[in-house]
Design an enzyme around this catalytic site. Sequence first.
Site, PDB file in Angstrom:
ATOM      1  N   GLY A  37       0.851  -0.914   0.191  1.00 49.80           N
ATOM      2  CA  GLY A  37      -0.130   0.056  -0.141  1.00 49.80           C
ATOM      3  C   GLY A  37       0.572   0.958   0.155  1.00 49.80           C
ATOM      4  N   ASN A  38       0.535   1.997   0.544  1.00 52.06           N
ATOM      5  CA  ASN A  38       0.627   3.886   0.296  1.00 52.06           C
ATOM      6  C   ASN A  38       0.466   3.962   1.377  1.00 52.06           C
ATOM      7  OD1 ASN A  38      -1.080   5.667  -0.857  1.00 52.06           O
ATOM      8  ND2 ASN A  38      -1.158   4.063  -2.191  1.00 52.06           N
ATOM      9  N   ARG A  39       1.062   5.594   1.318  1.00 55.97           N
ATOM     10  CA  ARG A  39       0.371   6.412   2.854  1.00 55.97           C
ATOM     11  C   ARG A  39      -0.557   7.220   2.314  1.00 55.97           C
ATOM     12  NH1 ARG A  39       6.113   8.993   4.817  1.00 55.97           N
ATOM     13  NH2 ARG A  39       5.152   9.671   6.225  1.00 55.97           N
ATOM     14  N   SER A  40      -1.194   7.859   1.360  1.00 57.83           N
ATOM     15  CA  SER A  40      -2.318   8.691   1.005  1.00 57.83           C
ATOM     16  C   SER A  40      -3.270   8.010   2.092  1.00 57.83           C
ATOM     17  CB  SER A  40      -2.606   8.829  -0.377  1.00 57.83           C
ATOM     18  OG  SER A  40      -3.825   9.532  -0.743  1.00 57.83           O
TER      19      SER A  40
END
Length: 420
Positions: A221-224
């Site tokens: 995933g990512n940190r958005s």
Amino acid sequence: MADSTSGPGAAAEPPRRVVLGVSGGIAAYKAAELLRRLTESGHDVTVVPTEAALRFVGEPTWAALSHNPVATDVWTAAEQVPHVRLGRQADLVVVAPATADLLAKAAHGMADDLLTNTLLTARCPVLFAPAMHTEMWQHPATVANVATLRGRGAVVLDPASGRLTGSDTGQGRLPEPAEIARLAELLLRRPDALPGDLAGRRVLITAGGTREALDPVRFLGNRSSGRQGFELAAVAAARGARVTLVAANVELPGPAGSELIPVGSAEELRTATHAAAKDADVVVMTAAVADFRPAAPAEFKIKKTDAVPASIELTGNPDILAELVQARSAGRLGVAVIVGFAAETGDRHADVLSHGRAKLARKGCDLLVVNAVSEGRAFGREDNAAVILAADGSETDIPLGPKSVLAAALCDAITALLPG
Ligand code: CTP
């Protein structure tokens, strides 16, 4: 977590005079939370409850939370002419909750209590946050009253959907106090930030960060956080747009007046976005879409006792933004304005803006919002700084400030590109 209505930055702002009108609905108790947020931002808030509102929440609550005497009627302290003074001095009037009755009185210029008098004398922005049962909101009388108020330049939010007072659900809930507070803050900073210029326009916004499955419980995933996209949805809806929000893994309440479509992976986001884009006037891709996904996610949970994978094979995800631009060029999509977001860091080849300009040209969208993400900037924060790059070469610098301010500036840029 701190928010844009509090924190060290807010203390430096001069105190502004806010009148918080509270009319008589069960959601009056939520106005106490709104009041707390407004006072924590350093604003000088005077609460003007109607007589009916005081049946739901009493005067001591408003006095204690506002640190100000509570103005309840036109007869008390008459020597100060309160029915004129409050409205004249206000920088902003917020009415939350605004009942059907209050909206009707305001639309018709009635002035039979202190709040309605204040609404007639105020020359500052006025923000109504309605709350009522669905039938009342949809009644032609209310629809006409809301249209009248909006036509005069007042900002009337759409109520949120969900559980109502009884066991019923539907549209009619008071928008989240945090959302009302952020829009109030926006109006205090920029009184012209919420015109009705997106009325009738269909705006599709993607938000959040996609998750690509490694197995049924793990993902890349990512940190958005989705905050910027949700803020844009709130601002666009407040400017009259019909907003569809495709949200990838966002743990925030959906902004009032927007249709929320939750998704998980890039592929799900792609399917939902292409479907909703078919009848959109504007598409804004704020979502952080994974460029790669595991080529063969495990069907069952990978166990510790399994052999440690030497590597994870990845495969590319399609570029949804580029697909939208291509579909439009091929005449398969009628979207008037396509907007991309780019979170960039400079590197040894180029600085943030050079990367942004190159990306705008590569993607072929109409606008690209570029923000620098070094040192934790942007992700999960309530404020943002950015540059809006347009395909015609123009650049608009948005200094560090609440994400709602960037959202309003982006709506300005979008509106300028929409056909009349
Ligand atoms: N985007 C998209 N589909 C993808 C990747 C990105 O639609 N598979 C969109 C994002 O929503 C954003 C814009 O493209 O609006 C730019 O995203 P970004 O990740 O910065 O672009 P990339 O093309 O992936 O470039 P980079 O190599 O910098 O990651």
